[in-house]
Design a protein around this motif. Structure first.
Motif, PDB file in Angstrom:
ATOM      1  N   ALA A   1      52.159  -7.276  85.549  1.00  0.00           N
ATOM      2  CA  ALA A   1      51.783  -8.674  85.795  1.00  0.00           C
ATOM      3  C   ALA A   1      52.834  -9.396  86.632  1.00  0.00           C
ATOM      4  CB  ALA A   1      51.585  -9.405  84.473  1.00  0.00           C
ATOM      5  N   TYR A   2      54.096  -9.070  86.421  1.00  0.00           N
ATOM      6  CA  TYR A   2      55.156  -9.723  87.183  1.00  0.00           C
ATOM      7  C   TYR A   2      55.197  -9.229  88.624  1.00  0.00           C
ATOM      8  CZ  TYR A   2      56.853 -11.735  82.864  1.00  0.00           C
ATOM      9  OH  TYR A   2      56.949 -12.447  81.700  1.00  0.00           O
ATOM     10  N   ALA A   3      54.884  -7.961  88.835  1.00  0.00           N
ATOM     11  CA  ALA A   3      54.825  -7.444  90.202  1.00  0.00           C
ATOM     12  C   ALA A   3      53.758  -8.208  90.987  1.00  0.00           C
ATOM     13  CB  ALA A   3      54.536  -5.952  90.195  1.00  0.00           C
ATOM     14  N   ALA A   4      52.609  -8.428  90.363  1.00  0.00           N
ATOM     15  CA  ALA A   4      51.533  -9.185  91.014  1.00  0.00           C
ATOM     16  C   ALA A   4      51.989 -10.607  91.318  1.00  0.00           C
ATOM     17  CB  ALA A   4      50.289  -9.187  90.136  1.00  0.00           C
ATOM     18  N   GLN A   5      52.657 -11.250  90.381  1.00  0.00           N
ATOM     19  CA  GLN A   5      53.173 -12.614  90.601  1.00  0.00           C
ATOM     20  C   GLN A   5      54.164 -12.638  91.756  1.00  0.00           C
ATOM     21  OE1 GLN A   5      55.186 -13.947  87.098  1.00  0.00           O
ATOM     22  NE2 GLN A   5      53.397 -15.038  86.316  1.00  0.00           N
TER      23      GLN A   5
ATOM     24  N   PHE B   1      54.412 -10.552  94.339  1.00  0.00           N
ATOM     25  CA  PHE B   1      53.749 -10.388  95.628  1.00  0.00           C
ATOM     26  C   PHE B   1      53.005 -11.653  96.041  1.00  0.00           C
ATOM     27  CE2 PHE B   1      53.671  -5.674  94.561  1.00  0.00           C
ATOM     28  CZ  PHE B   1      54.778  -5.406  95.345  1.00  0.00           C
ATOM     29  N   GLN B   2      52.336 -12.299  95.098  1.00  0.00           N
ATOM     30  CA  GLN B   2      51.617 -13.534  95.425  1.00  0.00           C
ATOM     31  C   GLN B   2      52.595 -14.613  95.888  1.00  0.00           C
ATOM     32  OE1 GLN B   2      48.375 -13.974  95.818  1.00  0.00           O
ATOM     33  NE2 GLN B   2      48.237 -11.798  95.367  1.00  0.00           N
TER      34      GLN B   2
ATOM     35  N   LEU C   1      61.269 -16.835  93.461  1.00  0.00           N
ATOM     36  CA  LEU C   1      61.274 -15.373  93.346  1.00  0.00           C
ATOM     37  C   LEU C   1      62.285 -14.920  92.287  1.00  0.00           C
ATOM     38  CD1 LEU C   1      61.120 -14.416  97.139  1.00  0.00           C
ATOM     39  CD2 LEU C   1      59.239 -14.387  95.494  1.00  0.00           C
ATOM     40  N   ARG C   2      63.444 -15.565  92.264  1.00  0.00           N
ATOM     41  CA  ARG C   2      64.476 -15.228  91.283  1.00  0.00           C
ATOM     42  C   ARG C   2      63.987 -15.505  89.862  1.00  0.00           C
ATOM     43  NH1 ARG C   2      68.777 -18.121  93.139  1.00  0.00           N
ATOM     44  NH2 ARG C   2      69.217 -16.442  94.580  1.00  0.00           N
TER      45      ARG C   2
END
Length: 190
Positions: free
Chosen positions: A136-140, A142-143, A154-155
């Motif tokens: 879920a965090y990878a998707a966030q 990238f968005q 991003l941090r």
């Protein structure tokens, strides 16, 4: 292309991780790279501003009449090519990671810690961490990158993701209980 690449920027680290998914290599010379970049910008002045150079110099390098002076301009050209090369390949890789088909690994050295009880082993300090991020965090991430989010946002996403994976705490309420600052370097692999 960026053989000795090392960055404290999350956006640049994501761009560099995307290079491992390219199906074709980008142009090799600075003039060819600039010819590619000119196709992505409205005019040469905007490109020159992005690269921190004068439009005349960019035009001369692009036409091959002059080489890029110093490694700073050459590095800026290379980073911008990395950022823009093969967007569809990049999106496909991001989709696979965001849907759980592949994983995302982050490796960094930074001040990192959980805002818990003072003096606990979770207190913030400089740490070297390698952790697999929850999907879920990878998707966030990238968005946020697609929106050109700033480094602070991003941090925050990375801090929450690594906090959940490393400390086993879930910051679902957007409390940002985990802090990530003073990044010495950060790398992603996926």
């Amino acid at each position: 292309m960026l053989d000795d690449f090392c960055t404290a920027s999350i956006a640049e680290a994501l761009d560099f991780a995307d290079t491992h998914h390219w199906t074709r290599q980008p142009p090799r010379s600075d003039s060819a790279r600039l010819r590619f970049l000119v196709t992505r910008y409205t005019d040469i002045g905007v490109l020159a501003s992005r690269l921190g150079a004068k439009p005349g110099l960019v035009k001369e390098v692009m036409e091959g009449r002059r080489s890029a002076p110093g490694s700073v301009l050459s590095q800026a050209i290379a980073k911008d090519v990395v950022r823009l090369w093969q967007p569809r390949v990049r999106r496909r890789a991001h989709h696979l990671i965001s849907t759980g088909h592949d994983g995302m690994l982050v490796h960094f050295k930074a001040w990192f810690g959980f805002t818990g009880v003072a003096g606990s082993s979770d207190d913030g300090r400089v740490r070297h961490i390698t952790e697999r991020l929850p999907t879920a965090y990878a998707a966030q991430l990238f968005q946020a990158r697609y929106r050109n989010a700033d480094e602070g946002e991003l941090r925050g996403i990375i801090a929450d993701a690594v906090g959940e994976a490393y400390f086993k705490v879930s910051p679902r309420g957007k409390l940002h209980m985990v802090a990530l600052t003073d990044i010495a370097y950060i790398e992603f692999s996926y």
